[in-house]
Motif scaffolding. Sequence first.
Motif, PDB file in Angstrom:
ATOM      1  N   GLY A 330       0.819  -1.215   0.000  1.00  0.00           N
ATOM      2  CA  GLY A 330       0.000   0.000   0.000  1.00  0.00           C
ATOM      3  C   GLY A 330       0.848   1.258   0.000  1.00  0.00           C
ATOM      4  N   ARG A 331       0.558   2.148   0.939  1.00  0.00           N
ATOM      5  CA  ARG A 331       1.329   3.391   1.037  1.00  0.00           C
ATOM      6  C   ARG A 331       2.493   3.275   2.003  1.00  0.00           C
ATOM      7  NH1 ARG A 331      -2.433   7.516   3.000  1.00  0.00           N
ATOM      8  NH2 ARG A 331      -0.566   8.799   3.012  1.00  0.00           N
ATOM      9  N   SER A 332       2.726   2.060   2.514  1.00  0.00           N
ATOM     10  CA  SER A 332       3.877   1.819   3.396  1.00  0.00           C
ATOM     11  C   SER A 332       4.979   1.167   2.566  1.00  0.00           C
ATOM     12  CB  SER A 332       3.476   0.913   4.569  1.00  0.00           C
ATOM     13  OG  SER A 332       2.362   1.457   5.250  1.00  0.00           O
ATOM     14  N   ARG A 333       5.857   2.005   2.018  1.00  0.00           N
ATOM     15  CA  ARG A 333       6.894   1.493   1.109  1.00  0.00           C
ATOM     16  C   ARG A 333       8.181   1.209   1.868  1.00  0.00           C
ATOM     17  NH1 ARG A 333       3.671  -0.472  -1.926  1.00  0.00           N
ATOM     18  NH2 ARG A 333       5.580  -1.368  -2.781  1.00  0.00           N
ATOM     19  N   GLY A 334       8.977   0.322   1.270  1.00  0.00           N
ATOM     20  CA  GLY A 334      10.276   0.000   1.858  1.00  0.00           C
ATOM     21  C   GLY A 334      10.162  -1.043   2.950  1.00  0.00           C
ATOM     22  N   THR A 335      11.128  -1.013   3.843  1.00  0.00           N
ATOM     23  CA  THR A 335      11.186  -2.051   4.874  1.00  0.00           C
ATOM     24  C   THR A 335      10.817  -1.486   6.241  1.00  0.00           C
ATOM     25  OG1 THR A 335      13.533  -1.607   5.189  1.00  0.00           O
ATOM     26  CG2 THR A 335      12.959  -3.413   3.696  1.00  0.00           C
ATOM     27  N   VAL A 336      10.366  -2.386   7.100  1.00  0.00           N
ATOM     28  CA  VAL A 336      10.079  -2.041   8.482  1.00  0.00           C
ATOM     29  C   VAL A 336      11.057  -2.841   9.346  1.00  0.00           C
ATOM     30  CG1 VAL A 336       8.231  -3.793   8.577  1.00  0.00           C
ATOM     31  CG2 VAL A 336       8.284  -1.960  10.279  1.00  0.00           C
ATOM     32  N   THR A 337      11.658  -2.155  10.309  1.00  0.00           N
ATOM     33  CA  THR A 337      12.612  -2.853  11.181  1.00  0.00           C
ATOM     34  C   THR A 337      11.868  -3.262  12.448  1.00  0.00           C
ATOM     35  OG1 THR A 337      13.325  -0.683  11.950  1.00  0.00           O
ATOM     36  CG2 THR A 337      14.694  -1.746  10.309  1.00  0.00           C
ATOM     37  N   LEU A 338      11.313  -4.465  12.391  1.00  0.00           N
ATOM     38  CA  LEU A 338      10.547  -4.976  13.529  1.00  0.00           C
ATOM     39  C   LEU A 338      11.468  -5.250  14.702  1.00  0.00           C
ATOM     40  CD1 LEU A 338       8.409  -7.619  11.619  1.00  0.00           C
ATOM     41  CD2 LEU A 338       7.622  -5.398  12.473  1.00  0.00           C
ATOM     42  N   GLN A 339      10.999  -4.845  15.863  1.00  0.00           N
ATOM     43  CA  GLN A 339      11.740  -5.170  17.065  1.00  0.00           C
ATOM     44  C   GLN A 339      10.831  -6.035  17.928  1.00  0.00           C
ATOM     45  OE1 GLN A 339      12.889  -0.820  17.736  1.00  0.00           O
ATOM     46  NE2 GLN A 339      11.863  -1.248  15.804  1.00  0.00           N
ATOM     47  N   ILE A 340      11.224  -7.277  18.088  1.00  0.00           N
ATOM     48  CA  ILE A 340      10.373  -8.265  18.735  1.00  0.00           C
ATOM     49  C   ILE A 340      10.894  -8.455  20.160  1.00  0.00           C
ATOM     50  CG2 ILE A 340       9.500 -10.614  18.582  1.00  0.00           C
ATOM     51  CD1 ILE A 340      10.248 -10.422  15.533  1.00  0.00           C
ATOM     52  N   ALA A 341      10.018  -8.188  21.139  1.00  0.00           N
ATOM     53  CA  ALA A 341      10.519  -8.081  22.511  1.00  0.00           C
ATOM     54  C   ALA A 341       9.499  -8.574  23.522  1.00  0.00           C
ATOM     55  CB  ALA A 341      10.868  -6.622  22.806  1.00  0.00           C
ATOM     56  N   GLY A 342       9.922  -8.581  24.758  1.00  0.00           N
ATOM     57  CA  GLY A 342       9.065  -8.997  25.855  1.00  0.00           C
ATOM     58  C   GLY A 342       9.104 -10.507  26.030  1.00  0.00           C
ATOM     59  N   ASN A 343       7.932 -11.088  26.228  1.00  0.00           N
ATOM     60  CA  ASN A 343       7.856 -12.520  26.530  1.00  0.00           C
ATOM     61  C   ASN A 343       7.791 -13.334  25.248  1.00  0.00           C
ATOM     62  OD1 ASN A 343       7.308 -15.038  27.633  1.00  0.00           O
ATOM     63  ND2 ASN A 343       6.078 -14.178  29.282  1.00  0.00           N
ATOM     64  N   VAL A 344       8.932 -13.518  24.605  1.00  0.00           N
ATOM     65  CA  VAL A 344       9.024 -14.268  23.342  1.00  0.00           C
ATOM     66  C   VAL A 344      10.171 -15.266  23.397  1.00  0.00           C
ATOM     67  CG1 VAL A 344       7.987 -12.618  21.759  1.00  0.00           C
ATOM     68  CG2 VAL A 344      10.392 -12.371  22.379  1.00  0.00           C
ATOM     69  N   PHE A 402      -2.772  -0.548  10.363  1.00  0.00           N
ATOM     70  CA  PHE A 402      -2.888  -0.524  11.821  1.00  0.00           C
ATOM     71  C   PHE A 402      -3.847   0.566  12.284  1.00  0.00           C
ATOM     72  CE2 PHE A 402      -0.484  -3.059  14.937  1.00  0.00           C
ATOM     73  CZ  PHE A 402      -0.196  -4.107  14.088  1.00  0.00           C
ATOM     74  N   ASP A 403      -3.818   1.668  11.579  1.00  0.00           N
ATOM     75  CA  ASP A 403      -4.716   2.766  11.913  1.00  0.00           C
ATOM     76  C   ASP A 403      -6.175   2.304  11.816  1.00  0.00           C
ATOM     77  OD1 ASP A 403      -5.048   5.541  12.586  1.00  0.00           O
ATOM     78  OD2 ASP A 403      -5.841   5.819  10.569  1.00  0.00           O
ATOM     79  N   ALA A 404      -6.442   1.459  10.832  1.00  0.00           N
ATOM     80  CA  ALA A 404      -7.812   0.994  10.601  1.00  0.00           C
ATOM     81  C   ALA A 404      -8.348   0.152  11.758  1.00  0.00           C
ATOM     82  CB  ALA A 404      -7.871   0.203   9.299  1.00  0.00           C
ATOM     83  N   VAL A 405      -7.476  -0.473  12.528  1.00  0.00           N
ATOM     84  CA  VAL A 405      -7.945  -1.298  13.648  1.00  0.00           C
ATOM     85  C   VAL A 405      -7.679  -0.609  14.990  1.00  0.00           C
ATOM     86  CG1 VAL A 405      -7.735  -3.466  12.393  1.00  0.00           C
ATOM     87  CG2 VAL A 405      -5.795  -2.647  13.757  1.00  0.00           C
ATOM     88  N   GLY A 406      -7.474   0.695  14.952  1.00  0.00           N
ATOM     89  CA  GLY A 406      -7.312   1.444  16.202  1.00  0.00           C
ATOM     90  C   GLY A 406      -5.948   1.279  16.848  1.00  0.00           C
ATOM     91  N   GLY A 407      -4.952   0.991  16.034  1.00  0.00           N
ATOM     92  CA  GLY A 407      -3.594   0.851  16.580  1.00  0.00           C
ATOM     93  C   GLY A 407      -2.637   1.751  15.827  1.00  0.00           C
ATOM     94  N   LEU A 408      -1.357   1.633  16.160  1.00  0.00           N
ATOM     95  CA  LEU A 408      -0.348   2.351  15.397  1.00  0.00           C
ATOM     96  C   LEU A 408       0.922   1.522  15.336  1.00  0.00           C
ATOM     97  CD1 LEU A 408       1.635   4.483  17.631  1.00  0.00           C
ATOM     98  CD2 LEU A 408      -0.747   4.735  18.172  1.00  0.00           C
ATOM     99  N   VAL A 409       1.587   1.610  14.183  1.00  0.00           N
ATOM    100  CA  VAL A 409       2.843   0.868  14.010  1.00  0.00           C
ATOM    101  C   VAL A 409       3.938   1.518  14.858  1.00  0.00           C
ATOM    102  CG1 VAL A 409       4.623   0.194  12.369  1.00  0.00           C
ATOM    103  CG2 VAL A 409       2.226   0.084  11.712  1.00  0.00           C
ATOM    104  N   GLY A 410       3.876   2.840  14.944  1.00  0.00           N
ATOM    105  CA  GLY A 410       4.889   3.556  15.716  1.00  0.00           C
ATOM    106  C   GLY A 410       6.280   3.258  15.199  1.00  0.00           C
ATOM    107  N   HIS A 411       7.178   2.972  16.120  1.00  0.00           N
ATOM    108  CA  HIS A 411       8.571   2.703  15.767  1.00  0.00           C
ATOM    109  C   HIS A 411       8.766   1.210  15.505  1.00  0.00           C
ATOM    110  CE1 HIS A 411      12.736   3.675  15.451  1.00  0.00           C
ATOM    111  NE2 HIS A 411      13.115   3.211  16.611  1.00  0.00           N
ATOM    112  N   ALA A 412       7.646   0.474  15.388  1.00  0.00           N
ATOM    113  CA  ALA A 412       7.632  -0.953  15.022  1.00  0.00           C
ATOM    114  C   ALA A 412       8.220  -1.855  16.104  1.00  0.00           C
ATOM    115  CB  ALA A 412       8.331  -1.181  13.684  1.00  0.00           C
ATOM    116  N   GLY A 413       8.033  -1.480  17.335  1.00  0.00           N
ATOM    117  CA  GLY A 413       8.394  -2.365  18.444  1.00  0.00           C
ATOM    118  C   GLY A 413       7.175  -3.178  18.841  1.00  0.00           C
TER     119      GLY A 413
END
Lengths: 512, 160
Positions: A330-344, A402-413
């Motif tokens: 869509g309008r989110s081009r390029g890559t997202v640097t996911l940061q996967i954290a917490g209880n994983v 994410f905006d459509a479901v009441g969330g935000l990607v933010g800094h992708a954490g």
Amino acid sequence: MSEKLTIWVPMDSAAKALCADELAADIAAEAAGRGVAVDIRRNGSRGMVWLEPLVEIDIDGTRLGFGPMTQADVPALFNGLATHPRALGPVDELEWMRRQSRLTFARCGVTRPLSLEDYRAHGGLAGLKRALAMSGADIVAEVTASGLRGRGGAGFPTGIKWKTVLEAPGAQKYIVCNADEGDSGTFADRMIMEGDPFSLIEGMAIAGIGVGATKGYVYLRSEYPDAIRVMREAVTIARAEGVLGGDLLGSGRRFDMEIRVGAGAYVCGEETSLLNSLEGKRGVVRAKPPLPALAGLFGCPTVVNNVISLASVPVIFEKGAAHYASFGVGRSRGTVTLQIAGNVKRGGLFETGFGVSLGEVVDDLAGGTASGRPVKAVQVGGPLGAYMPREKFDTALGYEEFDAVGGLVGHAGLVVFDEGADMLEMARFAMEFCAIESCGKCTPCRIGAVRGVETLDRIKEGDGGAIELLSDLCETMKDGSLCALGGFTPYPVMSALTHFPDDFDRRKEAAE
Amino acid sequence: MHAQPPAKAPEREDIDAIIAQHHHLEGPLLPILHALQEAFGHIPEPAHAPLAEALNITRAELHGVISFYHDFRAAPAGRQVLKICRAEACQAMGGAALAEATLKRLGLDWHGTTPNGALTIEPVYCLGLCACAPAVMIGERVVGRVDAARMDRLLEVVGA
């Protein structure tokens, strides 16, 4: 052995937090004891934090991984690598690495962070060289064409911001890098600054010549002492080698930068309070307009970009805007640097095109929880992001999605919680955090957060009638706050309430 | 892990030298405050007047800036500062219980210092070690996956 054995041990602070420094010393001592010549090189992290400290040994150009390493595993490194209990095989062929599209993090973990020679050998400075032959307008057009949007959270198109600064009148303009990465669950900025600092420097230099700014500042949080050390050293090296200063790569163009250290205020991650802090003032939010692009640092036109936005610029110029834009959805081009954290089970950094689903990240990449209990909620986008329940796991990671479901990607954490999490307590913490970190300028945030904690305490004590009051308060904070701190704190609070209403029903408990 | 050197008593000439060293910077106040704190372990009161004068701001404005930021201290901390992360990723891995047990064991509240002056304990909101939580920082040394046993060893080493 005539040739030295090359051994890589990360110097990333996540690896250090898991004893990488001690391990490097042990490996050196063991090698010396055995009379084996070794060249111990310190790299950044590959992002596989569950395997840290991840030691790599170069055999005929292939880097074999061993991890997570303990001191007890060191002697076996010298007794036949194939049978080592921590042997992982070639690092580049590990599933976690193969499944990524590493553009921004291509060098991170591969090179020595402070070696400009390594940086050049892996494509570094090609982007700056190309940009130096372009006009400011063409540079801005290239960034616009790449589709890059602010990776700090707001998702504002970077090219439009740069164009505004380019066209703004002003004898002095600035590039300010927001490295005040205060969101829990995020560490991409820290990793790139510690693991590939020249990419940020190069990105800032390209931004500078693009918009006509000659001076840059990195506002780096004080909680990151390792990143501060690496960035300061990198700037010194870059200046000595003509990557910064009065004659960029011999072009006659000028750009220089400084590292400035924050002082423990979360709100300084908001761009206008960051600018006030850089000016030596209280980190209080400014009303917009005027936009920082027109009247930013010291009232001058200023580009304020996140670390990952700026560190993505070199690869856009090295490989072209079209290549970068070919990733994403869509309008989110390029890559997202996911940061996967917490209880994983598997936490770390994973760079991929936008569009991967939340469920794929949590269940597949992260492998579920470390505790082995079912996942209850995932907070996406930091302390101001929504708690997502499993029912929303099919949401694709993209700004609009994410905006459509009441969330935000933010800094992708992404912070994963197992079923032991009490969502009322998490909502209370969100309000408490907002109260502690509020800059105090606007009433909905300053007073609202305090009232929010009190209201949640009432609910906790069994006063179900206070739930309506909480919703009302969140509405006021959302609509009436000056910046995202007060304005977005309702996201975690209301998502916790909406998706986990049972945790807010304490009447029974209180009655018992 | 060695303790920080005992902070120097603030002398006027040292204060002036620190101010002079950073005065040429654009927006010099935060760099000066960091340098003062590094030299003296806190922002000494005798530095307020010369600093306000050098930067042409009022002492009220200066107080406003110093008191805004969590990092700046009005009095020296213990010989070591232990920062325990309270943020969400660490909470997801038992960070709250770890913090609570540590405070209880030391008989302190947040920002408190042990009676022997060995350790000050502070909350911190994210160290960027969210994939190896819970995390703490002691001085400038980061430690990940901290459990009760690891915390005990850390406290023992600093003599808290």
